[in-house]
Motif scaffolding. Structure first.
Motif, short mmCIF file in Angstrom:
data_model
loop_
_atom_site.label_atom_id
_atom_site.label_comp_id
_atom_site.label_asym_id
_atom_site.label_seq_id
_atom_site.Cartn_x
_atom_site.Cartn_y
_atom_site.Cartn_z
N ASP A 115 41.58 37.84 48.14
CA ASP A 115 42.75 38.55 48.69
C ASP A 115 43.56 39.20 47.57
OD1 ASP A 115 42.13 37.86 51.27
OD2 ASP A 115 43.56 36.20 51.40
N SER A 119 44.12 43.24 46.80
CA SER A 119 45.48 43.78 46.71
C SER A 119 45.68 44.50 45.38
CB SER A 119 46.49 42.63 46.85
OG SER A 119 47.82 43.11 46.74
N HIS A 143 41.10 41.39 53.58
CA HIS A 143 42.55 41.54 53.39
C HIS A 143 42.99 42.93 53.82
CE1 HIS A 143 46.41 41.70 51.16
NE2 HIS A 143 46.40 40.39 51.38
#
Length: 423
Positions: A115, A119, A143
């Motif tokens: 995740d 990001s 994600h």
């Protein structure tokens, strides 16, 4: 070391240290990521060169063999090390990251880390993203920050879960709208994906879907789409509905098929194309198709056989065909194979010439009736054929004289092409 030896060593070191940047970048680009990082010890000039690498590829080779050992105490040792390595590489990296690829098994412990990586990558102008997490247990849920990667050109997701979209995102059916630069999309055994509705993909060229059957597939406004591969793991339920008595069309639009250059349908998708309600949606001619790749043709199944013949005979510019044939060994196979052979023999009288077909490859041949009839049909209808490559099934090796028998029969088949070779 004498003075001459020391001077030679310093000279070699200077050559490495003073390589032009473009040469150093080309060297680094050809190294596995772990070796590229290790070049930091070569000299002071090389210490941080790897930190500008645009392509970061991590897979099972980036862990030691003991990663896959059977000792539970050692199972996660090297995977934990790999997680630390990826963090280090990402956080020390400078400049854009154009490609990120992670392919590994049994990585569930590190899902929260993935995740964070996604990001981070969403802010790095990522163009190519490949994620293959081959776990036997819980799958990774993508994600949501992946949806904000507006520069993506290639997206490949294997064995993951498509999450419920964020409020600002209109759903996977409009995913391509967010990825206006996307030219390649690969979705392999994804959970949470039962509708593939692409309504605006101006640059999409390649699409691959493998997995359980979709409830709906619709591709519209895809002017550049040329290569499509669709494989279902089961035959879809045509009576599927979406509640409140409202039915859902399994396939809304097949016009996109008419412009394809390469088409690779799997067995169950071939069966689906033979159904009346779907067959009526097929274009009358596949005018641009030059390569047909059949990944699994069950020769005892008339539906998939008829779809394959239809695709071959309605593609006037077809140049290359690959077919991997499969014959089941159940008790009903004998009669069905006989029926399939008779079907093909009858079709040979009504099928016109395959004028541009030059290369044919067939694998898994056992010398069964429908196999030989299909080969015979193609040879007799292809005046431009240059080469037909036949690969026999491994079981043929265990049957004395079978290979010679098959080859003798192949040599007796008439050929429309005077230059065709069978190899």
């Amino acid at each position: 070391m004498d003075g001459q030896g020391q001077r030679m060593k310093n000279s070699e070191s200077d050559i490495i240290s003073n390589l032009p940047d473009n040469i150093a970048e080309r060297i680094l680009a050809r190294l596995p990521i772990r070796d590229a990082v290790r070049t930091s010890v070569l000299s002071r000039n090389w210490r941080y060169k790897w930190t500008t690498l645009p392509d970061l590829v991590f897979d099972a080779k980036d862990t030691d063999a003991s990663t896959f050992c059977t000792n539970p105490a050692l199972k996660f040792v090297n995977k934990d090390k790999l997680v630390k390595v990826i963090y280090r590489i990402l956080f020390q990296h400078k400049g854009p990251i154009h490609k990120f690829s992670l392919s590994i098994r049994n990585f569930a412990r590190s899902y929260p880390d993935i995740d964070q990586w996604i990001s981070f990558l969403s802010k790095k102008c990522i163009r190519v993203f490949f994620l293959g997490l081959f776990n036997s247990g819980n799958r990774y849920k993508i994600h949501s920050s992946l949806f904000s990667c507006a520069n993506l050109m290639e997206l490949s997701l294997h064995c993951c879960i498509i999450p419920s979209p964020p409020p600002t995102f209109s759903g996977f059916k409009n995913l391509i709208s967010n990825f206006s630069k996307l030219n390649s999309l690969n979705l392999i055994y994804m959970d949470g994906l039962d509708i593939l509705d692409i309504d605006d993909a101006p640059k999409l060229q390649e699409l691959t879907f493998e997995g359980v059957s979709l409830k709906n597939i619709s591709l519209k406004n895809t002017p550049c789409l040329s290569d499509v591969s669709i494989s279902y793991s089961e035959l879809p339920d045509m009576s599927e509905n979406i509640g409140n008595g409202r039915s859902i069309s399994l396939i809304d639009n097949l016009n996109f098929l008419s412009d394809l250059k390469m088409f690779a349908p799997g067995f169950y998708f071939l069966k689906l194309l033979a159904r009346g309600s779907v067959r009526n949606l097929l274009p009358s001619t596949f005018k641009n198709l030059t390569y047909l790749h059949i990944t699994e043709l069950m020769l005892n199944d008339i539906d998939s056989l008829s779809s394959t013949l239809s695709l071959i005979t309605t593609s006037p510019n077809l140049v290359r065909v690959y077919i991997w044939v499969c014959i089941p060994s159940n008790s009903e196979a004998g009669q069905r194979l006989k029926t399939a052979a008779e079907y093909l023999e009858g079709k040979s009288h009504s099928i016109g010439c395959l004028m541009k077909l030059k290369h044919v490859e067939m694998e898994g041949i056992m010398g069964a009736g429908p196999e030989m009839e299909l080969i015979k049909l193609i040879l007799s209808k292809s005046p431009s054929l240059e080469c037909m490559k036949i690969t026999l099934d491994k079981t043929v090796d265990g049957i004395k004289g079978k290979e010679s028998e098959i080859l003798r029969e192949l040599l007796r088949f008439p050929r429309a092409s005077t230059i065709a070779e069978i190899i």
